[in-house]
Design an enzyme around this catalytic site. Sequence first.
Site, PDB file in Angstrom:
ATOM      1  N   ASP A  96      27.221  44.139  43.456  1.00  0.00           N
ATOM      2  CA  ASP A  96      27.246  44.258  41.999  1.00  0.00           C
ATOM      3  C   ASP A  96      26.528  43.146  41.253  1.00  0.00           C
ATOM      4  O   ASP A  96      26.747  42.951  40.063  1.00  0.00           O
ATOM      5  CB  ASP A  96      28.710  44.294  41.541  1.00  0.00           C
ATOM      6  CG  ASP A  96      29.493  43.079  42.040  1.00  0.00           C
ATOM      7  OD1 ASP A  96      28.865  42.067  42.396  1.00  0.00           O
ATOM      8  OD2 ASP A  96      30.738  43.156  42.072  1.00  0.00           O
ATOM      9  N   GLU A 118      28.721  48.196  50.152  1.00  0.00           N
ATOM     10  CA  GLU A 118      29.890  47.879  49.319  1.00  0.00           C
ATOM     11  C   GLU A 118      29.887  48.745  48.054  1.00  0.00           C
ATOM     12  O   GLU A 118      29.974  48.271  46.920  1.00  0.00           O
ATOM     13  CB  GLU A 118      29.970  46.394  48.952  1.00  0.00           C
ATOM     14  CG  GLU A 118      31.349  45.945  48.505  1.00  0.00           C
ATOM     15  CD  GLU A 118      31.411  44.469  48.124  1.00  0.00           C
ATOM     16  OE1 GLU A 118      31.054  44.119  46.990  1.00  0.00           O
ATOM     17  OE2 GLU A 118      31.813  43.665  48.978  1.00  0.00           O
ATOM     18  N   GLU A 132      29.202  42.784  36.281  1.00  0.00           N
ATOM     19  CA  GLU A 132      29.229  43.389  37.623  1.00  0.00           C
ATOM     20  C   GLU A 132      29.667  44.852  37.615  1.00  0.00           C
ATOM     21  O   GLU A 132      29.164  45.654  38.399  1.00  0.00           O
ATOM     22  CB  GLU A 132      30.132  42.567  38.550  1.00  0.00           C
ATOM     23  CG  GLU A 132      29.551  41.210  38.956  1.00  0.00           C
ATOM     24  CD  GLU A 132      29.757  40.108  37.919  1.00  0.00           C
ATOM     25  OE1 GLU A 132      30.390  40.379  36.869  1.00  0.00           O
ATOM     26  OE2 GLU A 132      29.282  38.989  38.142  1.00  0.00           O
ATOM     27  N   HIS A 205      34.263  30.891  39.062  1.00  0.00           N
ATOM     28  CA  HIS A 205      32.875  30.908  38.579  1.00  0.00           C
ATOM     29  C   HIS A 205      32.531  32.064  37.653  1.00  0.00           C
ATOM     30  O   HIS A 205      31.467  32.082  37.060  1.00  0.00           O
ATOM     31  CB  HIS A 205      31.906  30.972  39.762  1.00  0.00           C
ATOM     32  CG  HIS A 205      31.899  32.307  40.443  1.00  0.00           C
ATOM     33  ND1 HIS A 205      31.140  33.368  39.985  1.00  0.00           N
ATOM     34  CD2 HIS A 205      32.569  32.780  41.514  1.00  0.00           C
ATOM     35  CE1 HIS A 205      31.346  34.418  40.768  1.00  0.00           C
ATOM     36  NE2 HIS A 205      32.214  34.093  41.693  1.00  0.00           N
ATOM     37  N   ARG A 207      31.378  34.758  35.108  1.00  0.00           N
ATOM     38  CA  ARG A 207      30.676  34.595  33.838  1.00  0.00           C
ATOM     39  C   ARG A 207      31.627  34.800  32.643  1.00  0.00           C
ATOM     40  O   ARG A 207      31.586  34.057  31.670  1.00  0.00           O
ATOM     41  CB  ARG A 207      29.543  35.623  33.793  1.00  0.00           C
ATOM     42  CG  ARG A 207      28.383  35.284  32.924  1.00  0.00           C
ATOM     43  CD  ARG A 207      27.217  36.228  33.239  1.00  0.00           C
ATOM     44  NE  ARG A 207      26.385  35.719  34.308  1.00  0.00           N
ATOM     45  CZ  ARG A 207      25.265  35.026  34.124  1.00  0.00           C
ATOM     46  NH1 ARG A 207      24.841  34.779  32.910  1.00  0.00           N
ATOM     47  NH2 ARG A 207      24.565  34.587  35.143  1.00  0.00           N
ATOM     48  N   HIS A 238      31.387  25.619  42.345  1.00  0.00           N
ATOM     49  CA  HIS A 238      30.155  26.394  42.163  1.00  0.00           C
ATOM     50  C   HIS A 238      29.095  25.499  41.522  1.00  0.00           C
ATOM     51  O   HIS A 238      29.425  24.573  40.783  1.00  0.00           O
ATOM     52  CB  HIS A 238      30.486  27.591  41.273  1.00  0.00           C
ATOM     53  CG  HIS A 238      29.442  28.664  41.239  1.00  0.00           C
ATOM     54  ND1 HIS A 238      28.248  28.518  40.567  1.00  0.00           N
ATOM     55  CD2 HIS A 238      29.407  29.904  41.791  1.00  0.00           C
ATOM     56  CE1 HIS A 238      27.528  29.629  40.706  1.00  0.00           C
ATOM     57  NE2 HIS A 238      28.214  30.490  41.454  1.00  0.00           N
TER      58      HIS A 238
END
Length: 375
Positions: A96, A118, A132, A205, A207, A238
Site C-alpha cells: 500500500d 499482500e 495507504e 511513523h 503519516r 524511523h
Amino acid sequence: MKKIAVVFGTRPEAIKMCPLVKQLQKSTCLETVVCVSGQHREMLQQVMDIFGVTAQHNLDIMKPGQDLFDITSAVLTGMRQVFQQEKPDVVLVHGDTTTAFSSAMAAFYLGIPVGHVEAGLRTWNLRSPFPEEFNRQSIGLVSKYHFAPTQTAKKNLLDEGKREEDILVTGNTGIDALFTTVREDFHHPVTDWAKGSRLLAITAHRRENLGRPMHEMFRAICRILEEFPDVKAVYPIHMNPQVRKIAREELAGCDNLRIIEPLPVDAFHNLLNASYLILTDSGGIQEEAPSLGKPVLVMRDTTERPEGVQAGTLRLTGTGEQSIYTACRTLLTDQTAYRRMSRAQNPYGDGKASARIRAFLERRLCACAEDGLSC
Ligand code: UD1
Ligand code: UDP
C-alpha cells in the site's frame, strides 16, 4: 522465459518482497528484474543487504521532506522508463505504499498485467491509514493477480467483484522472512541493557500520526516508564525528520528509554522476540508479533489486520495519551490480561507464501505459454 518485474521502494516492501525475489530467482521459466524506486534510502539498503538482493534499476528518488506529489510523480515517470525498457510480462507490487500505487499505475498505463502481493487488506476508511488505504484499493482496481495473505483478505476482494481464479491465498511473505531470522541465542547491546527488566519495543511513523497523535503516544510511554521502574523501552526510530523532532521534544527527559537507529530486520525481529510488550503504529509488526506470541498495542484508530485482533494478540488503543497509558498499564499489572494476549498464533502464514506465489505464476505464465493459451 517470462519476465517478472518485482518493484518496491520502502523498508516494509523490501522485507516482504526480498523472500519472493529469492524464490523467483530459483525458477527455470521466470526471469526476475528487481526495480526499486528508492522512496527510502538507508532503510531500504539495510534490508537488501541482509537478504543479499541487488536491484537492476534504482530510481533513487528519496529527498528529505518528500510529499505525496513528489513520490507519486517521480515513481510514475521513472517506472514508465524502466518498464518500457524491460518490457516485463508481469509487474509485481506490494501492499500500500505510494511506490506500489504509482508503479501499478505506470504498468496499467502501459498495458502490463499487475500482480498485487499482500492484496485485499482494507479498513474501508480512506483517511486511515492515509494514503495507504487509497493506495491499496487503487492497486486492487488495476491488478490482474491478487495474492491475498488471508481468507479475510480474499473475501474483501471477492466482495469487490474480483474473479476467484485470479486470487490466491498465500499467507504473508513477511512471515517467510521471520522464519529465517529469529534465534534463541540472539544478543544485542540493547537487549543486554534491558536484561532483567520487562522490555517494551516501540515504533511509530504513520503519516496521519505526525503531529498531536504522536506527541500523545510519546507522553503515554514516558508516563509508563516513570511509573514502572522495572520496565525499559527500546525505540528504533524511523528516519523521518518529523518523527525525530517530536521524539526530541517529548522523550528527551524520559528515563529507561533507549532511542536507537533503525535496526537491521534480523536484529529487529529478535528485539520483538525478546520484548514483553510492543507499542506501534506499524502495519508489518502487527503480522509479526502474533507469530511470536507478543502482545501489541496498536496506536491507531483502525487496523486492516483484523486476524491479529481476533487471535487476541493485537489491541487497538487509538492515539490518545490516556487510552494508550491505560491499555499499557493494564498489561503491566494484570497477568491474566497479559497472558490472554500472549499466546502465539499464526494467522498470517506458514513461511511458504513466496513459494506459493512462484508456483502460481509458473502455472499461469509458463504453462500458458507452452500450450499457446492466453491467460
Ligand atoms: C512510507 C510509506 C508508508 C510505510 C512507511 C514504512 C507512503 C506514502 N508511505 O512512509 O506506507 O508504512 O514508508 O516505513 O508510501 N527517510 C530517510 N531515509 C530512509 C527513509 C526515510 O531519511 O531510508 C526520511 C526522509 O526524510 C523521507 C522521510 O523519511 O522524506 C519520509 O519517508 P516517506 O517514504 O515519505 O514516508 P514514510 O513515513 O517512511
Ligand atoms: N523493522 C526493522 N527495523 C526497525 C523497525 C522495524 O527491520 O528498526 C521492520 C519490522 O520488522 C517490519 C517492518 O520493518 O517488518 C515494518 O516497517 P514499518 O513499520 O516501517 O512500515 P509498515 O509496516 O507500517 O508499512
